[in-house]
Write a protein that holds these residues in place. Structure first.
Motif, PDB file in Angstrom:
ATOM      1  N   SER A   1    -113.575  -2.032  30.730  1.00  0.00           N
ATOM      2  CA  SER A   1    -112.667  -0.894  30.638  1.00  0.00           C
ATOM      3  C   SER A   1    -111.292  -1.457  30.314  1.00  0.00           C
ATOM      4  O   SER A   1    -110.988  -2.605  30.646  1.00  0.00           O
ATOM      5  N   LEU A   2    -110.475  -0.664  29.671  1.00  0.00           N
ATOM      6  CA  LEU A   2    -109.104  -1.076  29.379  1.00  0.00           C
ATOM      7  C   LEU A   2    -108.158  -0.232  30.211  1.00  0.00           C
ATOM      8  O   LEU A   2    -108.390   0.957  30.416  1.00  0.00           O
ATOM      9  N   ILE A   3    -107.092  -0.858  30.673  1.00  0.00           N
ATOM     10  CA  ILE A   3    -106.013  -0.103  31.307  1.00  0.00           C
ATOM     11  C   ILE A   3    -104.755  -0.376  30.494  1.00  0.00           C
ATOM     12  O   ILE A   3    -104.448  -1.528  30.177  1.00  0.00           O
ATOM     13  N   LEU A   4    -104.086   0.704  30.129  1.00  0.00           N
ATOM     14  CA  LEU A   4    -102.862   0.611  29.346  1.00  0.00           C
ATOM     15  C   LEU A   4    -101.713   1.050  30.247  1.00  0.00           C
ATOM     16  O   LEU A   4    -101.653   2.215  30.660  1.00  0.00           O
ATOM     17  N   ARG A   5    -100.843   0.116  30.575  1.00  0.00           N
ATOM     18  CA  ARG A   5     -99.680   0.402  31.426  1.00  0.00           C
ATOM     19  C   ARG A   5     -98.470   0.611  30.520  1.00  0.00           C
ATOM     20  O   ARG A   5     -97.918  -0.348  29.985  1.00  0.00           O
ATOM     21  N   LEU A   6     -98.120   1.878  30.334  1.00  0.00           N
ATOM     22  CA  LEU A   6     -97.027   2.214  29.436  1.00  0.00           C
ATOM     23  C   LEU A   6     -95.685   1.867  30.074  1.00  0.00           C
ATOM     24  O   LEU A   6     -95.549   1.892  31.296  1.00  0.00           O
ATOM     25  N   ASP A   7     -94.726   1.545  29.210  1.00  0.00           N
ATOM     26  CA  ASP A   7     -93.411   1.154  29.716  1.00  0.00           C
ATOM     27  C   ASP A   7     -92.695   2.300  30.429  1.00  0.00           C
ATOM     28  O   ASP A   7     -91.745   2.063  31.163  1.00  0.00           O
ATOM     29  N   ASP A   8     -93.143   3.555  30.236  1.00  0.00           N
ATOM     30  CA  ASP A   8     -92.511   4.673  30.953  1.00  0.00           C
ATOM     31  C   ASP A   8     -93.044   4.817  32.381  1.00  0.00           C
ATOM     32  O   ASP A   8     -92.686   5.746  33.096  1.00  0.00           O
ATOM     33  N   GLY A   9     -93.941   3.901  32.792  1.00  0.00           N
ATOM     34  CA  GLY A   9     -94.443   3.905  34.162  1.00  0.00           C
ATOM     35  C   GLY A   9     -95.785   4.599  34.340  1.00  0.00           C
ATOM     36  O   GLY A   9     -96.375   4.532  35.411  1.00  0.00           O
ATOM     37  N   THR A  10     -96.281   5.270  33.299  1.00  0.00           N
ATOM     38  CA  THR A  10     -97.592   5.918  33.396  1.00  0.00           C
ATOM     39  C   THR A  10     -98.684   4.945  32.946  1.00  0.00           C
ATOM     40  O   THR A  10     -98.400   3.922  32.328  1.00  0.00           O
ATOM     41  N   SER A  11     -99.909   5.287  33.273  1.00  0.00           N
ATOM     42  CA  SER A  11    -101.042   4.437  32.890  1.00  0.00           C
ATOM     43  C   SER A  11    -102.176   5.283  32.353  1.00  0.00           C
ATOM     44  O   SER A  11    -102.343   6.446  32.722  1.00  0.00           O
ATOM     45  N   ILE A  12    -102.977   4.659  31.503  1.00  0.00           N
ATOM     46  CA  ILE A  12    -104.177   5.278  30.934  1.00  0.00           C
ATOM     47  C   ILE A  12    -105.310   4.285  31.127  1.00  0.00           C
ATOM     48  O   ILE A  12    -105.146   3.095  30.839  1.00  0.00           O
ATOM     49  N   VAL A  13    -106.453   4.742  31.618  1.00  0.00           N
ATOM     50  CA  VAL A  13    -107.631   3.877  31.708  1.00  0.00           C
ATOM     51  C   VAL A  13    -108.719   4.481  30.834  1.00  0.00           C
ATOM     52  O   VAL A  13    -108.852   5.699  30.737  1.00  0.00           O
ATOM     53  N   THR A  14    -109.469   3.613  30.176  1.00  0.00           N
ATOM     54  CA  THR A  14    -110.614   4.091  29.396  1.00  0.00           C
ATOM     55  C   THR A  14    -111.823   4.118  30.304  1.00  0.00           C
ATOM     56  O   THR A  14    -111.886   3.392  31.298  1.00  0.00           O
ATOM     57  N   SER A  15    -112.786   4.936  29.952  1.00  0.00           N
ATOM     58  CA  SER A  15    -114.045   4.916  30.693  1.00  0.00           C
ATOM     59  C   SER A  15    -114.731   3.572  30.425  1.00  0.00           C
ATOM     60  O   SER A  15    -114.398   2.868  29.479  1.00  0.00           O
ATOM     61  N   TRP A  16    -115.678   3.224  31.281  1.00  0.00           N
ATOM     62  CA  TRP A  16    -116.372   1.939  31.167  1.00  0.00           C
ATOM     63  C   TRP A  16    -117.371   1.993  30.028  1.00  0.00           C
ATOM     64  O   TRP A  16    -118.079   2.987  29.857  1.00  0.00           O
ATOM     65  N   ILE A  17    -117.437   0.905  29.276  1.00  0.00           N
ATOM     66  CA  ILE A  17    -118.402   0.781  28.184  1.00  0.00           C
ATOM     67  C   ILE A  17    -119.080  -0.575  28.296  1.00  0.00           C
ATOM     68  O   ILE A  17    -118.529  -1.507  28.866  1.00  0.00           O
ATOM     69  N   ARG A  18    -120.270  -0.676  27.752  1.00  0.00           N
ATOM     70  CA  ARG A  18    -120.969  -1.970  27.740  1.00  0.00           C
ATOM     71  C   ARG A  18    -120.777  -2.628  26.384  1.00  0.00           C
ATOM     72  O   ARG A  18    -121.114  -2.054  25.356  1.00  0.00           O
ATOM     73  N   LEU A  19    -120.200  -3.811  26.389  1.00  0.00           N
ATOM     74  CA  LEU A  19    -120.003  -4.578  25.152  1.00  0.00           C
ATOM     75  C   LEU A  19    -121.073  -5.634  25.032  1.00  0.00           C
ATOM     76  O   LEU A  19    -121.535  -6.172  25.987  1.00  0.00           O
TER      77      LEU A  19
END
Length: 148
Positions: free
Chosen positions: A130-148
């Motif tokens: 999964s990826l977590i994106l920590r935006l500089d404005d203090g919010t975050s976005i996480v992607t759902s889990w995927i199998r690579l």
């Protein structure tokens, strides 16, 4: 015998007869370290495999995650036993992108988005990611889990 004594006996019986595997305990502990309760979840919307037209190299897999107002597009290509992720955050924003994987410590593989929202994550292990994106404005976005 009270309820606490009964539960202690049940727990002890399971520990002897069917103990929880160490890998399961490690995954459970790691999931606690990955918590991001305030993050928005970007769910998988498209998962396309195969070779994209005009692209050199091995077969690529293109995935799109969305949440209200944000899209995270990634392309996954094999790199031997590892994977390489090229991604884009739409609309573009300054962010730290981190790979979440059971074999990686928090902050193990990270990248900063470029002004156009592009990022590159090399040497990503296979498995659930999964990826977590920590935006500089203090919010975050996480992607759902995927199998690579």
């Amino acid at each position: 015998m009270n309820d606490d004594e009964l539960m202690a006996g049940v727990r002890e019986t399971y520990q002897v007869l069917d103990p929880v595997p160490a890998a399961v305990l490690a995954a459970a502990r790691a999931s606690i370290a990955w918590r991001a309760p305030a993050a928005r979840l970007a769910e998988l919307e498209h998962d396309r495999g195969g070779r994209a037209a005009g692209v050199r190299g091995g077969p690529a897999r293109t995935l799109t995650f969305t949440c209200p107002g944000v899209t995270v597009e990634i392309e996954v290509t094999p790199d031997g036993r590892l994977r390489e992720i090229h991604g884009r955050l739409v609309p573009s924003a300054a962010a730290l992108v981190e790979v979440r994987h059971r074999d990686l410590p928090p902050g193990g593989i990270t990248a900063r988005t470029e002004p156009a929202g592009m990022f590159w994550l090399p040497r990503v292990p296979t498995g659930l990611v999964s990826l977590i994106l920590r935006l500089d404005d203090g919010t975050s976005i996480v992607t759902s889990w995927i199998r690579l």
